[in-house]
Each structure stands twice: as structure tokens, then as C-alpha cells.
Design a protein around this motif. Sequence first.
Motif, PDB file in Angstrom:
ATOM      1  N   LEU A   7       0.746  -0.964   0.096  1.00  0.00           N
ATOM      2  CA  LEU A   7      -0.202   0.076   0.000  1.00  0.00           C
ATOM      3  C   LEU A   7       0.942   1.250   0.122  1.00  0.00           C
ATOM      4  CD1 LEU A   7      -2.864  -1.214   2.617  1.00  0.00           C
ATOM      5  CD2 LEU A   7      -3.194  -0.757   0.037  1.00  0.00           C
ATOM      6  N   VAL A   8       2.126   1.180   0.538  1.00  0.00           N
ATOM      7  CA  VAL A   8       2.787   2.551   0.575  1.00  0.00           C
ATOM      8  C   VAL A   8       3.149   2.832  -0.778  1.00  0.00           C
ATOM      9  CG1 VAL A   8       5.158   1.322   0.695  1.00  0.00           C
ATOM     10  CG2 VAL A   8       4.739   3.389   1.826  1.00  0.00           C
ATOM     11  N   ARG A   9       3.522   4.163  -0.935  1.00  0.00           N
ATOM     12  CA  ARG A   9       3.885   4.758  -2.157  1.00  0.00           C
ATOM     13  C   ARG A   9       5.075   3.952  -2.719  1.00  0.00           C
ATOM     14  NH1 ARG A   9       4.994  10.366  -0.196  1.00  0.00           N
ATOM     15  NH2 ARG A   9       6.293  10.405  -2.082  1.00  0.00           N
ATOM     16  N   PRO A  10       4.956   3.515  -4.138  1.00  0.00           N
ATOM     17  CA  PRO A  10       5.896   2.633  -4.735  1.00  0.00           C
ATOM     18  C   PRO A  10       7.416   3.321  -4.585  1.00  0.00           C
ATOM     19  CG  PRO A  10       4.193   2.836  -6.256  1.00  0.00           C
ATOM     20  CD  PRO A  10       3.950   3.918  -5.098  1.00  0.00           C
ATOM     21  N   GLU A  11       7.663   4.553  -4.825  1.00  0.00           N
ATOM     22  CA  GLU A  11       8.908   5.037  -4.578  1.00  0.00           C
ATOM     23  C   GLU A  11       9.515   5.066  -3.170  1.00  0.00           C
ATOM     24  OE1 GLU A  11       6.132   8.808  -4.273  1.00  0.00           O
ATOM     25  OE2 GLU A  11       6.271   6.871  -5.172  1.00  0.00           O
ATOM     26  N   LEU A  12       8.653   4.645  -2.220  1.00  0.00           N
ATOM     27  CA  LEU A  12       9.261   4.505  -0.803  1.00  0.00           C
ATOM     28  C   LEU A  12       9.419   3.067  -0.323  1.00  0.00           C
ATOM     29  CD1 LEU A  12       6.774   6.868   1.053  1.00  0.00           C
ATOM     30  CD2 LEU A  12       9.006   7.374   0.334  1.00  0.00           C
ATOM     31  N   ARG A  13       8.922   2.081  -1.502  1.00  0.00           N
ATOM     32  CA  ARG A  13       9.168   0.680  -0.919  1.00  0.00           C
ATOM     33  C   ARG A  13      10.523   0.178  -0.927  1.00  0.00           C
ATOM     34  NH1 ARG A  13       4.615  -1.228  -5.093  1.00  0.00           N
ATOM     35  NH2 ARG A  13       2.913  -0.647  -4.203  1.00  0.00           N
ATOM     36  N   GLY A  14      10.932  -0.363   0.141  1.00  0.00           N
ATOM     37  CA  GLY A  14      12.441  -0.630   0.488  1.00  0.00           C
ATOM     38  C   GLY A  14      13.590   0.461   0.647  1.00  0.00           C
ATOM     39  N   GLN A  15      12.858   1.500   0.891  1.00  0.00           N
ATOM     40  CA  GLN A  15      13.425   2.733   1.351  1.00  0.00           C
ATOM     41  C   GLN A  15      14.089   2.737   2.773  1.00  0.00           C
ATOM     42  OE1 GLN A  15      15.129   5.047  -0.742  1.00  0.00           O
ATOM     43  NE2 GLN A  15      14.494   3.776  -2.560  1.00  0.00           N
ATOM     44  N   THR A  16      14.941   3.209   3.328  1.00  0.00           N
ATOM     45  CA  THR A  16      15.625   3.540   4.743  1.00  0.00           C
ATOM     46  C   THR A  16      15.202   4.794   5.068  1.00  0.00           C
ATOM     47  OG1 THR A  16      17.686   3.347   4.047  1.00  0.00           O
ATOM     48  CG2 THR A  16      16.843   1.143   4.856  1.00  0.00           C
ATOM     49  N   PRO A  17      14.947   5.270   6.210  1.00  0.00           N
ATOM     50  CA  PRO A  17      14.819   6.475   6.837  1.00  0.00           C
ATOM     51  C   PRO A  17      16.181   7.167   7.073  1.00  0.00           C
ATOM     52  CG  PRO A  17      14.213   4.975   8.705  1.00  0.00           C
ATOM     53  CD  PRO A  17      14.301   4.373   7.318  1.00  0.00           C
ATOM     54  N   TYR A  18      16.184   8.471   7.094  1.00  0.00           N
ATOM     55  CA  TYR A  18      17.495   9.427   7.375  1.00  0.00           C
ATOM     56  C   TYR A  18      17.761   9.064   9.024  1.00  0.00           C
ATOM     57  CZ  TYR A  18      20.625  12.894   8.657  1.00  0.00           C
ATOM     58  OH  TYR A  18      21.681  13.706   9.184  1.00  0.00           O
ATOM     59  N   GLY A  19      19.015   8.626   9.186  1.00  0.00           N
ATOM     60  CA  GLY A  19      19.454   8.543  10.666  1.00  0.00           C
ATOM     61  C   GLY A  19      20.863   8.324  10.756  1.00  0.00           C
ATOM     62  N   ALA A  20      21.395   9.394  11.890  1.00  0.00           N
ATOM     63  CA  ALA A  20      22.789   9.293  12.008  1.00  0.00           C
ATOM     64  C   ALA A  20      22.816   8.425  13.549  1.00  0.00           C
ATOM     65  CB  ALA A  20      23.428  10.666  12.243  1.00  0.00           C
ATOM     66  N   PRO A  21      23.895   7.753  13.908  1.00  0.00           N
ATOM     67  CA  PRO A  21      23.908   6.980  14.974  1.00  0.00           C
ATOM     68  C   PRO A  21      23.916   7.927  16.432  1.00  0.00           C
ATOM     69  CG  PRO A  21      25.574   6.107  13.512  1.00  0.00           C
ATOM     70  CD  PRO A  21      24.903   7.318  12.866  1.00  0.00           C
ATOM     71  N   GLN A  22      23.032   7.457  17.373  1.00  0.00           N
ATOM     72  CA  GLN A  22      23.041   8.394  18.518  1.00  0.00           C
ATOM     73  C   GLN A  22      23.337   7.435  19.713  1.00  0.00           C
ATOM     74  OE1 GLN A  22      18.727   9.752  18.173  1.00  0.00           O
ATOM     75  NE2 GLN A  22      19.542  11.948  18.170  1.00  0.00           N
ATOM     76  N   LEU A  23      24.789   7.334  19.970  1.00  0.00           N
ATOM     77  CA  LEU A  23      25.349   6.355  20.698  1.00  0.00           C
ATOM     78  C   LEU A  23      25.765   7.070  21.967  1.00  0.00           C
ATOM     79  CD1 LEU A  23      27.215   4.313  18.161  1.00  0.00           C
ATOM     80  CD2 LEU A  23      24.848   3.940  18.813  1.00  0.00           C
TER      81      LEU A  23
END
Length: 364
Positions: A7-23
Amino acid sequence: MSTLQELVRPELRGQTPYGAPQLDVAVAVNTNESSYPVPQVVVDQIARDVAEVAASLNRYPDREFTRLRTLLAGYLVRTTGEPVTPEQVWAANGSNEVLQHIVQAFGGAGRTALGFTPSYSMHPLISERNGTTWVDGLRDADSGRFDLDGDLAVEQVRRHDPELIFVCSPNNPTGTSLDLDVVLRVYDASDRAVVVVDEAYTEFSRAGTQSAVSLLPGRDRLVVSRTMSKAFAFAGARLGYLAAAAEFTDLLRLVRLPYHLSTVTQAVACAALEHTDTMLAMVEQIKVTRDELVAGCAALGLQPVPSDANFVLVGGFDDAAATWQALLDRGVLVRDVGIPHHLRISAGTPEENDAVLRALKEIA
């Protein structure tokens, strides 16, 4: 594939969100935050101002954030010497939302955005997540500084004919500033593209570096994006802004969510802007530690890129990923930006700087 994935928009399938490690590490120099806390005099002002508006939180905020725009315009006039009016200023929850407003208004399906890689990773993400086709433009990688060559940039603008063009000055992750002549050439190479100059790190530039704010008069397709996250040590406040033609900022009202800047956000940002000198007092110290980081890395036989930002792109690593892990094992978190043999290191306090250089010496 799950039902939701279908159901999600095709261009979003398999994508990963932005993120930098917060350790939880001793030395976190990976996200270009300021290592210095907000000065106590500003903390006290924020506390008073937020307390003053707290009783009115039953009402919506000032939709036009009038006082904030006035203070931001005053800051730009003072620091650039250019005649910026409040009507030319727009603000949002971080410069990423400012950039998103631009893409929502001027990008979209069937439209193209051009940037010059390597550069800020959120430019393509924001463009693509809003249905805009992204084109990875080329830089002069042979220079070792990844400079943006004017002839190469103009050729790419004419070839791709985009609706949006993104350039950074200083550039992230290289830290290099852009000659205003290149900005002018990019702007003049198209008669329809909105040209966004991302100046998130401009306060850290070395003497003599000019802001693209000086180019705004008579150029209604030019936008200069800024943030309070870096030089103002205000990453947690989430306040970004831009300067452009008044007609341009007016069009952004078509895409912003109603009352997008909360009363509290406006109060906090205004308090900081009322103490501009205090908030920016740390900038000169950060510039010193940045230059010391450049010199220290060079002394270790590495290849740091001279920087106009609050970070340094360092080359010369045989295996950047392995070096990143080795530094993390020693309590130092830096950023692997995906450029072979390079890591990006934020300029922290002198003590953090020393810890970074000690760890690099141990690894070398």
C-alpha cells in the motif's frame, strides 16, 4: 511483501529513513552539533519567555511568526550588510522543513531537482520523498576537495533543465565554500530553476567568504537557506529559515501546515536572537579547534580538506569503515559519509579535539 508494503507509495518501498547513530560515547563528533551548551543567560531568558507565553497555549500561535521574522531579518542585515526585510524571511522547524516547503511548492511529480554530489544527503531525500526526480550532478573529484567547477555545473544545468537546483556553501560534507561567481553562473544557466544556496554553516566561514544573501536583489528564483542549529548551538530547538524575494516566501504559505511554528518554538528562537552576540561567542573558538583538527590530521599523514564549516572531511584512510569502528571502540563517534577513504569529523571542544587526534594516532 506485506499488505502495508504493497500500500505504501511505490517510490518508498525498500527505502530506509534518514538517521545518524545516536550512541552513548565519550566523544560524539558525528552530527556537526555544537559541543558547547546554551549559555546560562540565554537559558534564563528562554525560561522567562516560555513561562510568559505558557498561559496562552490554549490559543494557536502567531501564524505569521511576525516577531521572529523581524529578528531574523535584523540578524541577516547585521551580519551580511544586505537590506533584508521581514517579508523576505521564512522559517520552519529546522532547515529541513524549510527545504521541504521549497520542494513542495516548486517540485513534485514530473519535475526534476539537481544537486552536485557529494553534498547534503537530505537534498535528494526531501526531493524524492516529495515526488521530485533527483539528478546526482558531478563535482571535480580530481581536486581532492570535491570543488564545484563552474563550467561543469553550467553544462549540467543546461543538460538536465531542472526546476530546482541545490548547492551548499560551505558544502556538507566537504566543508568547502562556493565562489559567488559559480552561484551566479548556475542561476543564469536557467531561466526557470529555483536555485537554493544552503548556507547552514556559513557563520564558520573563514574571513573574506561572502554570503549569497548579497545576490538576492533582482533574482526572484534565488533562495538562501540558513539554520540556528549550528552556529547558535540550537540543534534541539529546530529552527531553520531562508531569505528570498517576498513573492517567493508568500508562495510557501500554500504548502506549510497551519500554525506550523509553535508558540514555544517562536519564544525560544526569539530569546536566542535577542542574545546573538552571546550565542555566537562560541563560533570563533570552534573555528580555532577546527583549524587545529586540520593541522593535527595533516601531521598524522592524513589528508584533511581545509574547511569553512564546523567539521573537517579527512581523507587518507585505507578503509574508512574499519577506521570508523576502530574510533568507536575508543569512544569516539565520527561520521562515515560514504566517500571512499574519507571520514567527517565535527570540531568539538579542545578536549574532544585532543581525544580524536589521540585515537587517530593510536590507529595509524
